[in-house]
Enzyme design. Structure first.
Site, PDB file in Angstrom:
ATOM      1  CD  GLU A   1      -2.965  -0.789  -0.126  1.00 45.56           C
ATOM      2  OE1 GLU A   1      -3.057   0.371  -0.600  1.00 45.56           O
ATOM      3  OE2 GLU A   1      -3.562  -1.755  -0.612  1.00 45.56           O
TER       4      GLU A   1
ATOM      5  CE1 TYR B   1      -6.948   2.876  -0.526  1.00 48.64           C
ATOM      6  CE2 TYR B   1      -4.604   3.078  -0.048  1.00 48.64           C
ATOM      7  CZ  TYR B   1      -5.652   2.445  -0.694  1.00 48.64           C
ATOM      8  OH  TYR B   1      -5.404   1.343  -1.480  1.00 48.64           O
TER       9      TYR B   1
ATOM     10  CG  ASP C   1      -7.757   2.974  -5.122  1.00 50.72           C
ATOM     11  OD1 ASP C   1      -8.962   2.868  -5.431  1.00 50.72           O
ATOM     12  OD2 ASP C   1      -6.852   2.409  -5.754  1.00 50.72           O
TER      13      ASP C   1
ATOM     14  CB  CYS D   1     -14.165   1.559 -14.579  1.00 53.63           C
ATOM     15  SG  CYS D   1     -15.221   3.018 -14.622  1.00 53.63           S
TER      16      CYS D   1
ATOM     17  CB  CYS E   1     -18.979   0.116 -21.321  1.00 55.50           C
ATOM     18  SG  CYS E   1     -18.678   1.775 -20.643  1.00 55.50           S
TER      19      CYS E   1
ATOM     20  CB  CYS F   1     -18.080  -2.686 -17.193  1.00 51.49           C
ATOM     21  SG  CYS F   1     -18.599  -2.136 -15.542  1.00 51.49           S
TER      22      CYS F   1
ATOM     23  CB  CYS G   1     -22.665   2.227 -15.462  1.00 55.09           C
ATOM     24  SG  CYS G   1     -21.576   3.667 -15.398  1.00 55.09           S
TER      25      CYS G   1
END
Length: 301
Positions: free
Chosen positions: A47, A130, A148, A203, A210, A213, A219
């Site tokens: 991270e 975060y 994030d 995305c 798309c 997705c 969406c």
């Protein structure tokens, strides 16, 4: 779901979870920090490294780091300059100092084990909201909103109907993220990782796909005809000729040297003395470079 301030109904939220998690189960990248053997320390290291740095650049440094410092105490026992040296060219090297400071605190306060409690994680130096949520979720399977850049973009489009989220995370985004969290911890943790991967692979900021997705049919942005971003222009970060570039060149000299280096060795890397001095002063102020007697410099000891 028409904007980022509107909370989805429980049914709307639940309808997103299963397809995104199923997609993740099939398409998730096999990354070392996702493997069980990584443990909480491996998750935390990843991270820190992944902030503003792509996976492809992080992977080799991550592997070398964990081989050298498999536990926080191993890193804490070294001088902070060794963390900066091992950070290499990942960029934003203050992250290395912060990770070293976190390792020292973990060793001193938690017997060398990364804490599972969100509040204790947040109390570690260099750990923000975060990172604390990410470690608690990904390492310990807890229920937290992990926001994030990738997750924020997915939520902005799927739930908010806009192309991009605000420049900085807002209270409305955090409220939306909490409303989208599945109720049980295991599903919530999986949802956090899955929504992040969806933003990283499908995305994306530069070109959404798309057709790949799993929630394209739901969406809000796609259903609205993909309206163009109406906020300030989103400019990419420049690097060439900036103080960041000069700082990187100066640090490279110090990383490659095992003994203190003279001012002349640093002067040779950049021909603008004013900018070079400003960059060096900044490195000293940030604790990344330590000035010694007789005009010598080294990484922090």
């Amino acid at each position: 779901m028409t904007d980022t301030t509107t909370e989805p109904s429980p049914a709307d939220a639940a309808s997103l979870h299963a397809p995104v998690i199923a997609w993740f189960d099939e398409h998730a990248r096999d990354l070392p920090w996702r493997r069980p053997e990584a443990g909480a320390w491996g998750v935390m290291v990843s991270e820190f490294m992944l902030q503003q740095t792509p996976v492809s650049r992080v992977l080799p440094v991550y592997e070398q780091w964990l081989a050298r410092w498999p536990r926080p105490a191993d890193l804490a026992a070294e001088a902070p300059g060794e963390a900066v040296r091992a950070w290499g060219r990942l960029g934003y090297p203050r992250r290395a100092l912060r990770l070293h400071g976190a390792a020292q605190a973990i060793t001193e306060r938690h017997s060398g084990d990364v804490p599972s409690d969100h509040g204790q994680l947040l109390a570690l130096p260099g750990i923000g909201e975060y990172t604390a949520a990410a470690v608690a979720s990904f390492a310990y399977g807890q229920r937290h909103a992990v926001l994030d850049t990738n997750v924020r973009r997915v939520f902005a489009r799927a739930a908010g109907g806009v192309q991009y989220p605000p420049t900085a995370t807002t209270a409305a985004e955090r409220k939306l993220a909490r409303s989208l969290l599945p109720d049980d911890e295991e599903t919530a943790s999986r949802w956090a990782a899955a929504s992040m991967e969806l933003g990283a692979l499908v995305c994306t900021a530069r070109g959404e796909d798309c057709t790949r997705c799993p929630i394209a049919a739901q969406c809000a942005w796609r259903l609205a005809g993909k309206p163009a971003h109406e906020g300030p222009a989103r400019r990419g970060q420049t690097y060439a000729g900036t103080d960041r570039q000069v700082r990187g060149k100066l640090l490279a000299v110090l990383r490659d040297a095992r003994t203190p280096v003279p001012q002349s060795a640093l002067d040779a890397v950049w021909n603008d003395p004013v900018q070079r001095a400003r960059a060096l002063d900044g490195l000293v102020a940030d604790g990344l470079v330590e000035p010694l007697a007789d005009g010598l410099y080294r990484l922090p000891g």
